[in-house]
Write an enzyme that holds these catalytic residues in place. Structure first.
Site, short mmCIF file in Angstrom:
data_model
loop_
_atom_site.label_atom_id
_atom_site.label_comp_id
_atom_site.label_asym_id
_atom_site.label_seq_id
_atom_site.Cartn_x
_atom_site.Cartn_y
_atom_site.Cartn_z
N HIS A 40 0.90 -0.88 -0.09
CA HIS A 40 -0.02 0.12 -0.12
C HIS A 40 1.32 1.50 0.31
CE1 HIS A 40 -3.71 -2.18 0.70
NE2 HIS A 40 -4.69 -1.35 0.38
N LYS A 91 -10.66 -7.57 7.91
CA LYS A 91 -11.11 -7.82 9.66
C LYS A 91 -10.39 -6.35 10.01
CE LYS A 91 -7.02 -9.68 11.48
NZ LYS A 91 -6.89 -9.82 12.47
#
Lengths: 280, 185
Positions: B37, B102
């Protein structure tokens, strides 16, 4: 004096790294079945079934239960009458981790420097805790620690006046704040007392005890149960989608502390709560 | 009932997904976590092309274990999503439509999801051996040097997911916990 060759240590650590990642503890499996009966959330029940199924696949196919196969935390209890020969003990431990993580298809999750962040590609170095004990045996425990739950752990230096209520409040705040992040249902290790670093160590050590086994001191055994019940009233539930089953077990370890302090550390673990041990 | 969805995600599909829905996802998805990222957003900031076109795609926050011989992937459950929050709005602005992970997301991410009409799914954390069974193909896309953190293109079949945050910003962690608490009152 009894001699133990370092190659024996390497061999055992290698096997424990793999076993800890493939096989879910019986204490956890039994709790899954116990909570499944009590869980009233339909999705919560389904998630418990999925996690049971996952552990069966991992065991059968010898693959890790979780992709975060952790940083290897190694506890060495070395009898004072043992003489370790053939090399450096720390090198032998790291060699065991290296072989276990490479040959066992475990993920290499360790970076050499916390800011520079270059992966060491063999999951070393391990975190090693040594303890010298009476006797001529060596007890080795390998507890691979995933960071989804490690990141949700907290330590606070409470005031003596905060007392047991302050401890409970801090544990509940920590679990509530963690919410869905550490993959509930979780296991909570609590260290109370000592110094700053001793409390953290105690919390980690608490996670090595089976969740079927309570603290030997009846006062703390009762506190473990009370905190477990309080956590399960938070309603976080499996994976954070609501339900009873937020926490499968709470273990507390304590140590003497200073007149001015009440250190409390909360080490959160996911359901995997991996730890396997062997005695040489 | 489980809804079946496929990638790339269409606007119609996204508007029909509601927080709390159970879905089975089939199609190509991309893996990326912390280190990837960081690199992707550095490219966006420099105005350079990304190693794959994110338009309409889903990124799965996962760093799998190594694949054994003959298997496409090792264990492959989700990692905790909040660590990707600082990078996520830039990717959503580039057309990313879904994320699988999550745990909680930041307010900035939820606002950006509403603006860009995107969905956040949860995979079952800890069920990594089971999740691996849904992955049929895995191909390296970029950043091989990152090891488990490299970007891979996965073909998944009936990957079970739960819609946690929909494009309206509804959050199933909040809704589910409230519903449970009401049910035991």
């Amino acid at each position: 004096m009894r001699e133990v060759h370092v190659s024996k240590i390497t061999e055992i650590i290698k096997k424990l790294c793999m076993d800890a990642n493939y096989y879910l503890g019986d204490d956890i499996k039994n709790k899954f079945y116990e909570f499944k009966e009590k869980e009233t959330s339909k999705l919560g029940k389904e998630i418990l079934d999925i996690l049971i199924n996952n552990s069966e696949i991992a065991e059968k196919e010898q693959m890790p239960m979780c992709q975060d196969t952790g940083m290897a935390v190694v506890f060495m209890e070395i009898g004072q009458d043992v003489h370790i020969v053939g090399g450096n003990i720390e090198d032998a431990i790291n060699e065991g981790v290296r072989q276990g993580y490479i040959e066992g298809y475990l993920r290499k999750s360790v970076v050499k420097d916390p800011l520079d962040r270059v992966n060491t590609k063999d999951n070393t170095p391990a975190i090693v805790h040594y303890n010298i004990v009476p006797g001529d045996k060596i007890k080795i425990t390998v507890a691979p620690k995933g960071f989804g739950s490690e990141n949700m752990s907290r330590l606070k230096m409470l005031k003596p006046a905060d007392g047991v209520e302050g401890v409970k409040r801090f544990v509940l705040e920590t679990v509530k704040e963690a919410g869905p992040n550490p993959c509930p249902p979780i296991v909570v290790g609590i260290g109370i007392g000592g110094t700053f670093e001793k409390a953290a160590f105690l919390a980690k050590k608490a996670l090595l005890r089976s969740i079927d086994e309570e603290n030997k001191n009846p006062y703390y055994a009762k506190l473990e149960k009370e905190i477990l019940d309080e956590i399960n009233k938070l309603g976080i539930g499996p994976q954070g989608f609501g339900g009873l089953t937020t926490c499968l077990g709470v273990n507390i370890e304590v140590y003497a502390t200073h007149i001015a302090g009440l250190p409390v550390a909360v080490n959160i673990n996911c359901h995997a709560t991996r730890h396997k041990e062997a005695i040489i | 009932m489980q809804k079946k969805i496929t990638t790339p995600l269409t606007n119609e599909c996204i508007e029909n997904l509601k927080a709390g829905d159970s879905v089975l996802l089939t199609g190509y998805i991309y893996t990326a976590r912390d280190a990837a990222h960081k690199r992707l957003v550095e490219l966006i900031e420099k105005g350079e092309d990304l190693p794959f076109d994110v338009e309409g795609q889903i990124i799965y926050y996962v760093g799998p274990t190594p694949a054994k011989e003959g298997m496409p992937i090792g264990s492959a459950g989700p990692t905790t999503s909040y660590r990707m929050d600082p990078y996520t709005p830039a990717l959503l602005d580039k057309g990313l439509k879904g994320m699988i992970g999550k745990g909680k997301r930041s307010l900035e991410v939820v606002e950006s999801m509403k603006k860009n009409r995107a969905v956040y799914f949860a995979a079952i954390g800890g069920a990594a051996a089971l999740t691996a069974k849904c992955v049929k193909e895995s191909e390296l896309v970029a950043y091989e040097d990152l090891g488990a953190e490299a970007i891979r293109r996965l073909y998944v079949e009936d990957l079970p997911l739960i819609v946690v945050i929909d494009a309206e910003g509804n959050n199933y962690y909040e809704i589910g916990q409230q519903e449970y608490k009401k049910s035991i009152e």
